[in-house]
Design a protein around this motif. Structure first.
Motif, PDB file in Angstrom:
ATOM      1  N   THR A   1      -7.037   2.625  -1.345  1.00 59.81           N
ATOM      2  CA  THR A   1      -7.142   4.053  -1.654  1.00 59.81           C
ATOM      3  C   THR A   1      -6.877   4.917  -0.429  1.00 59.81           C
ATOM      4  O   THR A   1      -6.060   5.848  -0.467  1.00 59.81           O
ATOM      5  N   VAL A   2      -7.560   4.615   0.672  1.00 61.07           N
ATOM      6  CA  VAL A   2      -7.385   5.418   1.881  1.00 61.07           C
ATOM      7  C   VAL A   2      -5.964   5.278   2.417  1.00 61.07           C
ATOM      8  O   VAL A   2      -5.298   6.268   2.745  1.00 61.07           O
ATOM      9  N   GLY A   3      -5.483   4.048   2.483  1.00 60.00           N
ATOM     10  CA  GLY A   3      -4.140   3.820   3.005  1.00 60.00           C
ATOM     11  C   GLY A   3      -3.060   4.470   2.161  1.00 60.00           C
ATOM     12  O   GLY A   3      -2.114   5.064   2.686  1.00 60.00           O
ATOM     13  N   SER A   4      -3.195   4.385   0.844  1.00 55.88           N
ATOM     14  CA  SER A   4      -2.170   4.965  -0.036  1.00 55.88           C
ATOM     15  C   SER A   4      -2.148   6.484   0.059  1.00 55.88           C
ATOM     16  O   SER A   4      -1.075   7.109  -0.005  1.00 55.88           O
TER      17      SER A   4
ATOM     18  N   ILE B   1       0.838  -1.200   0.000  1.00 55.27           N
ATOM     19  CA  ILE B   1       0.000   0.000   0.000  1.00 55.27           C
ATOM     20  C   ILE B   1       0.873   1.250   0.000  1.00 55.27           C
ATOM     21  O   ILE B   1       0.563   2.242  -0.671  1.00 55.27           O
ATOM     22  N   ALA B   2       2.000   1.195   0.719  1.00 56.88           N
ATOM     23  CA  ALA B   2       2.927   2.325   0.731  1.00 56.88           C
ATOM     24  C   ALA B   2       3.535   2.551  -0.650  1.00 56.88           C
ATOM     25  O   ALA B   2       3.713   3.695  -1.088  1.00 56.88           O
ATOM     26  N   VAL B   3       3.847   1.469  -1.360  1.00 57.72           N
ATOM     27  CA  VAL B   3       4.383   1.606  -2.720  1.00 57.72           C
ATOM     28  C   VAL B   3       3.354   2.279  -3.624  1.00 57.72           C
ATOM     29  O   VAL B   3       3.688   3.150  -4.436  1.00 57.72           O
ATOM     30  N   VAL B   4       2.090   1.876  -3.483  1.00 54.05           N
ATOM     31  CA  VAL B   4       1.028   2.501  -4.271  1.00 54.05           C
ATOM     32  C   VAL B   4       0.886   3.972  -3.884  1.00 54.05           C
ATOM     33  O   VAL B   4       0.679   4.832  -4.752  1.00 54.05           O
ATOM     34  N   GLY B   5       1.007   4.273  -2.609  1.00 49.87           N
ATOM     35  CA  GLY B   5       0.932   5.668  -2.181  1.00 49.87           C
ATOM     36  C   GLY B   5       2.008   6.528  -2.808  1.00 49.87           C
ATOM     37  O   GLY B   5       1.766   7.689  -3.158  1.00 49.87           O
ATOM     38  N   LEU B   6       3.197   5.942  -2.978  1.00 52.65           N
ATOM     39  CA  LEU B   6       4.303   6.681  -3.592  1.00 52.65           C
ATOM     40  C   LEU B   6       4.101   6.847  -5.091  1.00 52.65           C
ATOM     41  O   LEU B   6       4.286   7.951  -5.634  1.00 52.65           O
ATOM     42  N   THR B   7       3.720   5.760  -5.783  1.00 51.44           N
ATOM     43  CA  THR B   7       3.697   5.761  -7.246  1.00 51.44           C
ATOM     44  C   THR B   7       2.369   6.210  -7.839  1.00 51.44           C
ATOM     45  O   THR B   7       2.325   6.623  -9.002  1.00 51.44           O
TER      46      THR B   7
END
Length: 298
Positions: free
Chosen positions: A180-183, A67-73
């Motif tokens: 979505t929320v986490g990212s 989820i963190a990777v998705v938040g970054l990218t």
């Protein structure tokens, strides 16, 4: 599909197309990093109540790294790149480049995952990239920073294309709302330090603050809530009309509200890119193969 579904799809095109309007309005006063940070932080605060359940929190903790990777990218970096680009590019032009996201998703799927890329999809990629080159040549007349800004837009769409496949591979069984929320919470945490460090020395005017609020609340938080609501009603195939609406609304808002000129090159480049996207995603062939479903596909 019912009338309300068509209305929500149009609203999503208008909201996400409007994000380029708000970035253009606020980027000059805030700068790229602070405005992108305000967007992520504001959206995360709006989303926070949606994660307030034990089941969703447990799901977030179990999958926090992807989820963190998705938040970054998919949030932090694209927010910064597009905001940086709109300091030099018209909102309409930036939104047209954003319309290439499905094309880059197809290209990355072919290069990374070995997904099938037939003649039609290959032709769509070639046509779409030709449209970008055409727009790039014309953007050089906008100033010395326009070329770099256009490359930033392209880089943002490449990141979106990567995030599509990464999310499917690593988070396919996770609740989309949690992703979505986490990212966006991750994006807010990542951008918070740079937002503070790069904060403008001159107080931004009210218009810039309203633009930041529009980005966070309308174009991010509200748009994603509407997206998941209509996705559950109409399915993933019909939702694919949204990437075609975003450039149209981006150009429209830029022309109506910012007085941006709409040149023949811009319209032609938009048409070429959308044609390439339609071929890459298979939309054109689906309509030809099943004309009786043409209205439903929209």
């Amino acid at each position: 599909m019912k009338k309300i579904d068509y209305a929500v799809l149009l609203s999503l095109g208008a909201l996400w197309g409007g994000s380029f309007l708000f970035m253009r309005m606020g980027a000059g006063a805030f700068g790229a990093l602070p405005l992108a940070g305000l967007r992520a932080i504001g959206a995360a605060l709006c989303f926070l109540p949606l994660l307030a359940s034990r089941a969703r929190l447990a799901e977030w903790r179990a999958h926090w790294w992807p989820i963190a990777v998705v938040g970054l990218t998919n949030s932090a970096l694209p927010f910064v790149l597009f905001t940086f680009a709109t300091r030099s590019l018209p909102a309409g032009l930036a939104s047209i480049i954003d319309g290439m996201t499905p094309m880059f998703a197809a290209l990355i799927g072919w290069l990374w995952l070995g997904q099938r890329l037939d003649v039609w999809r290959g032709a769509g990629l070639a046509i779409g990239f030709a449209g970008v080159v055409w727009l790039a040549e014309g953007s050089l007349a906008l100033g010395p920073g326009a070329g770099v800004a256009l490359l930033a837009c392209v880089a943002a769409t490449v990141l979106y294309g990567f995030a599509v496949h990464y999310t499917h591979l690593r988070l396919g069984r996770v609740t989309p709302l949690v992703v979505t929320v986490g990212s966006h919470m991750v994006a807010a945490l990542l951008l918070l330090p740079t937002t503070l460090l790069a904060w403008p020395t001159q107080p931004p005017p009210l218009q810039a603050w309203l633009a930041a609020a529009g980005l966070a609340v309308l174009c991010t938080a509200l748009a994603y809530v509407l997206f998941f609501w209509v996705l559950a009603r109409v399915g993933a195939t019909r939702i694919m009309v949204i990437p075609y609406l975003i450039p149209a609304f981006g150009v429209l808002w830029g022309a109506l509200l910012l007085g941006e000129s709409v040149s023949a090159r811009m319209l032609g480049g938009c048409a070429v890119i959308l044609l390439g996207t339609a071929l890459t995603t298979g939309l054109v062939r689906r309509r030809r193969a099943a004309p009786s479903l043409a209205i439903e596909e929209i």
